[in-house]
Design an enzyme around this catalytic site. Structure first.
Site, PDB file in Angstrom:
ATOM      1  N   ASN A 218       0.835  -1.200   0.000  1.00  0.00           N
ATOM      2  CA  ASN A 218       0.000   0.000   0.000  1.00  0.00           C
ATOM      3  C   ASN A 218       0.874   1.255   0.000  1.00  0.00           C
ATOM      4  O   ASN A 218       1.497   1.590   1.002  1.00  0.00           O
ATOM      5  CB  ASN A 218      -0.918   0.014   1.226  1.00  0.00           C
ATOM      6  CG  ASN A 218      -1.835  -1.195   1.246  1.00  0.00           C
ATOM      7  OD1 ASN A 218      -2.724  -1.319   0.407  1.00  0.00           O
ATOM      8  ND2 ASN A 218      -1.625  -2.106   2.191  1.00  0.00           N
ATOM      9  N   ASP A 219       0.914   1.923  -1.142  1.00  0.00           N
ATOM     10  CA  ASP A 219       1.754   3.110  -1.290  1.00  0.00           C
ATOM     11  C   ASP A 219       0.870   4.306  -1.638  1.00  0.00           C
ATOM     12  O   ASP A 219       0.266   4.359  -2.705  1.00  0.00           O
ATOM     13  CB  ASP A 219       2.785   2.870  -2.396  1.00  0.00           C
ATOM     14  CG  ASP A 219       3.762   4.031  -2.552  1.00  0.00           C
ATOM     15  OD1 ASP A 219       3.586   5.060  -1.857  1.00  0.00           O
ATOM     16  OD2 ASP A 219       4.687   3.909  -3.367  1.00  0.00           O
ATOM     17  N   PHE A 220       0.782   5.272  -0.717  1.00  0.00           N
ATOM     18  CA  PHE A 220      -0.006   6.483  -0.937  1.00  0.00           C
ATOM     19  C   PHE A 220       0.746   7.515  -1.774  1.00  0.00           C
ATOM     20  O   PHE A 220       0.255   8.601  -2.016  1.00  0.00           O
ATOM     21  CB  PHE A 220      -0.389   7.113   0.406  1.00  0.00           C
ATOM     22  CG  PHE A 220      -1.500   6.399   1.126  1.00  0.00           C
ATOM     23  CD1 PHE A 220      -2.822   6.711   0.869  1.00  0.00           C
ATOM     24  CD2 PHE A 220      -1.215   5.412   2.056  1.00  0.00           C
ATOM     25  CE1 PHE A 220      -3.847   6.062   1.526  1.00  0.00           C
ATOM     26  CE2 PHE A 220      -2.239   4.753   2.722  1.00  0.00           C
ATOM     27  CZ  PHE A 220      -3.558   5.075   2.446  1.00  0.00           C
ATOM     28  N   GLY A 221       1.950   7.159  -2.192  1.00  0.00           N
ATOM     29  CA  GLY A 221       2.787   8.102  -2.917  1.00  0.00           C
ATOM     30  C   GLY A 221       3.991   8.527  -2.107  1.00  0.00           C
ATOM     31  O   GLY A 221       4.823   9.317  -2.559  1.00  0.00           O
TER      32      GLY A 221
END
Length: 283
Positions: A218-221
């Site tokens: 999970n990468d929000f940026g």
């Protein structure tokens, strides 16, 4: 109470995709209650069951949290040794990585708990039932479809038998979670609803989460996550959350235990030769 771990991490993954503009119109796979036509609605939950005790961010002084890491090598060694001792050609009796890690934790905690041999002990494992129902639900079905698979024995029986025996008991309990079993549980529950508060557990382990959840995808940026922590939700002796580790094939076991049990566990050489203590009281 609304969603289980599978749905929670599915939500988290979709959230990150929205933030990174990879997904703009997420959809949910929903399914009505599988007891439709069997029970009468509404299900009336007593008011006393709806009042949850407040969960404090601080633990009582006699409880401590800790994180243990099982490397892929730790797990492979335990799994190979355990399956060799179990023997047999039945694929259903093959002990999984998760089962052997949980058995090692359970047996070691009981060993260091100072319980009388005749005292009953339990390991309550939260299980995803989507694919165990008939007909099965989609893996992506959103909601709460968790059953509590409970293994019961005595402290003496646990300690008089080896790790393979404990792992085999967990394996048998997992295999017993069928469509019929869960249907009976659900029918009885709607007649007498009970909502566990999950705070204090006596002589029991309550195990939730899963090493299969996509925690680190999970990468929000901001880049790939570097750690996952349980927060104040894990409170009470015998509460355990399992997550995948940062290294492929590893697992992290987040525990909440009585202080005297944890101190003995951290000095148990038989336990520590298969595990690494990575964090203490910082969850």
């Amino acid at each position: 109470m609304v969603v289980d771990g599978t749905s929670f991490w599915s939500f988290f993954k979709t959230w990150t995709e929205i933030c990174s503009a990879r997904k703009m119109f997420p959809s949910l796979s929903l399914r009505g209650c599988f007891l439709d036509g069997i029970i009468d609605y509404p299900i009336r939950v007593p008011f006393s069951e709806t009042v949850s005790p407040l969960v404090s961010s601080s633990l009582p002084p006699n409880l401590q949290k800790n994180i243990f890491r099982f490397t892929s090598r730790n797990i492979s060694e335990l799994k190979a040794k355990t399956n060799d001792e179990v023997g047999g050609s039945d694929e259903d009796l093959k002990i999984s990585s998760f089962q052997v890690v949980l058995a090692h934790m359970w047996r070691s905690i009981i060993k260091n708990s100072g319980l009388s041999p005749e005292e009953l002990i339990q390991c309550k494992l939260a299980m995803d039932l989507r694919r165990r129902l008939n007909p099965p639900l989609e893996k992506e079905c959103f909601g709460n479809m968790v059953g509590l698979a409970t293994t019961t024995t005595t402290a003496g029986e646990m300690l008089n038998n080896g790790l393979h025996w404990a792992a085999l008991q967990l394996n048998k309990t997992v295999r017993s979670q069928t469509n019929e079993e869960f249907k009976r549980f659900a029918e009885n529950w709607v007649k007498n609803p009970k909502i566990p508060n999950g705070l204090m557990v006596n002589n029991s382990l309550v195990v939730a989460s899963s090493p299969r959840f996509n925690v680190f995808g999970n990468d929000f940026g901001w880049g790939k996550p570097i750690a996952v922590r349980a927060g104040p939700g894990i409170a009470g002796h015998g509460k355990i959350l399992v997550y995948p580790g940062t290294d492929e094939g590893s697992m992290e076991i987040h525990t909440s235990l009585w202080s005297h049990v944890l101190q003995k566990l951290l000095a148990d050489e038989d336990f520590l030769q298969h595990v690494v203590c990575i964090n203490r009281n910082q969850m």
